[in-house]
Design a protein around this motif. Structure first.
Motif, PDB file in Angstrom:
ATOM      1  N   LEU A  72       0.846  -1.195   0.000  1.00 45.14           N
ATOM      2  CA  LEU A  72       0.000   0.000   0.000  1.00 45.14           C
ATOM      3  C   LEU A  72       0.879   1.241   0.000  1.00 45.14           C
ATOM      4  O   LEU A  72       1.627   1.490   0.951  1.00 45.14           O
ATOM      5  N   PHE A  73       0.790   2.005  -1.070  1.00 45.18           N
ATOM      6  CA  PHE A  73       1.532   3.256  -1.170  1.00 45.18           C
ATOM      7  C   PHE A  73       0.652   4.384  -0.623  1.00 45.18           C
ATOM      8  O   PHE A  73      -0.496   4.540  -1.042  1.00 45.18           O
ATOM      9  N   ILE A  74       1.190   5.140   0.318  1.00 45.77           N
ATOM     10  CA  ILE A  74       0.448   6.243   0.930  1.00 45.77           C
ATOM     11  C   ILE A  74       1.169   7.543   0.611  1.00 45.77           C
ATOM     12  O   ILE A  74       2.337   7.723   0.970  1.00 45.77           O
ATOM     13  N   ALA A  75       0.482   8.443  -0.076  1.00 43.28           N
ATOM     14  CA  ALA A  75       1.062   9.735  -0.443  1.00 43.28           C
ATOM     15  C   ALA A  75       0.349  10.834   0.329  1.00 43.28           C
ATOM     16  O   ALA A  75      -0.878  10.837   0.440  1.00 43.28           O
ATOM     17  N   ILE A  76       1.123  11.768   0.865  1.00 45.74           N
ATOM     18  CA  ILE A  76       0.540  12.879   1.623  1.00 45.74           C
ATOM     19  C   ILE A  76       1.022  14.209   1.050  1.00 45.74           C
ATOM     20  O   ILE A  76       2.218  14.400   0.796  1.00 45.74           O
TER      21      ILE A  76
END
Length: 339
Positions: A102-106
């Motif tokens: 799971l790639f999480i971008a903020i």
């Protein structure tokens, strides 16, 4: 900030460096002034009087005391930067697991400082990410930060402690002054996936207020679809919006950002673009709220995808070691006092 394998968790305290330099200069100046006065008195006094006045004075001792004081203030300064490192022979471990990547971008653009969510959009999103990751089951997660460009802040790992450490480093000092480009984190993930050709489940979650100034989002969206990348968008902010505070180097709010005409800029949540991006890539859009219904929906969607086997590199846990520097500093001060 990582230097020579040591992570400085409070690198923003580097702003106190001028104070350190001034203090060291003062200590050296005081030492030289004292030495000069003693030399003058010694020259003006006869031999017996000089022997009586300076019987307890030692030039070498004063040099040692100066070195001890300078060392003490330097170590106190380093402690303020919160150094983190491992002690002993703790190497990276490899473990076989089954789960999803799971790639999480903020978003770290300046609009994420708006305070329509408390304490601000960035901190609110960080808390949501922590809850999301804490409720995942054996998933590998990757942290990407972006504004006009994107950077992998934490590579894929199932070591949530390491992930949270990198997440905690994002604060007001990390905020970029640039605009937001939603195509950047997508491009970043596609680049990583190009090295993993057999990957079946490809998931990206983007936390952003939806303000987008990218020039080729449509093309990148098509690339995501053709590569099977599912994008979930998490709306951070409100449709009513809020002004963007202007924060100085000391982290203090000094008014609000204004446009060229002098009007206060109001940053609003752009749900339209986030809905389209999620829908066209097979994902879903969620608007962040005080309740955790948004996260429950996202977690349910993530868990519906197929798990895969992977060998995961577990990062060694980095711990705060500033106390060692404070101990050395205290020891130097005590020895200086005793001399």
């Amino acid at each position: 900030m990582k230097i020579f394998g040591v992570i400085f968790a409070a690198f923003q305290n580097l702003v106190f460096l001028p104070i350190l330099v001034i203090l060291i200069i003062f200590l050296i100046w005081r030492f030289l002034k004292t030495k000069n006065i003693i030399n003058k008195l010694g020259c003006e006094s006869n031999k017996s009087r000089k022997s009586f006045l300076f019987k307890n004075y030692s030039s070498k001792k004063n040099v040692i005391k100066l070195i001890l004081l300078i060392t003490a203030v330097i170590f106190i300064f380093v402690a303020l930067l919160r150094p983190q490192f491992n002690i002993g022979d703790k190497k990276q471990e490899f473990v076989n697991q089954k789960g999803r990547d799971l790639f999480i971008a903020i978003d770290i653009s300046r609009s994420m400082l708006a305070q329509d969510l408390k304490p601000n959009r960035l901190e609110f999103a960080k808390q949501k990410i922590k809850k999301l990751v804490s409720n995942l089951k054996a998933e590998r997660v990757c942290l990407i930060i972006f504004s006009g460009a994107s950077i992998v802040q934490c590579p894929l790992t199932s070591d949530y402690g390491a992930f949270f450490m990198f997440l905690d480093q994002l604060d007001v000092e990390t905020i970029s002054s640039g605009t937001t480009a939603l195509d950047q984190p997508i491009n970043q993930v596609l680049s990583v996936l190009n090295t993993q050709k057999n990957k079946k489940t490809k998931l990206l979650v983007i936390f952003t207020d939806g303000e987008d100034f990218s020039s080729n989002l449509a093309y990148v969206r098509e690339q995501a679809v053709s590569n099977g990348l599912k994008i979930f968008t998490m709306g951070v902010g409100t449709v009513q919006g809020a002004p963007i505070p202007f924060i100085n180097e000391m982290g203090e709010i000094q008014g609000h950002i204004k446009d060229d005409s002098g009007k206060v800029v109001i940053s609003k949540l752009n749900e339209g673009i986030l809905n389209i991006l999620a829908a066209e890539t097979g994902g879903q859009y969620f608007k962040l709220s005080e309740s955790d219904n948004d996260l429950r929906g996202l977690i349910s969607d993530v868990e519906s995808f197929e798990k895969e086997n992977f060998e995961d590199k577990k990062l060694p846990e980095m711990q705060d070691r500033y106390n060692y520097f404070l101990i050395v500093s205290l020891a130097c001060i005590i020895v200086e006092w005793l001399l």
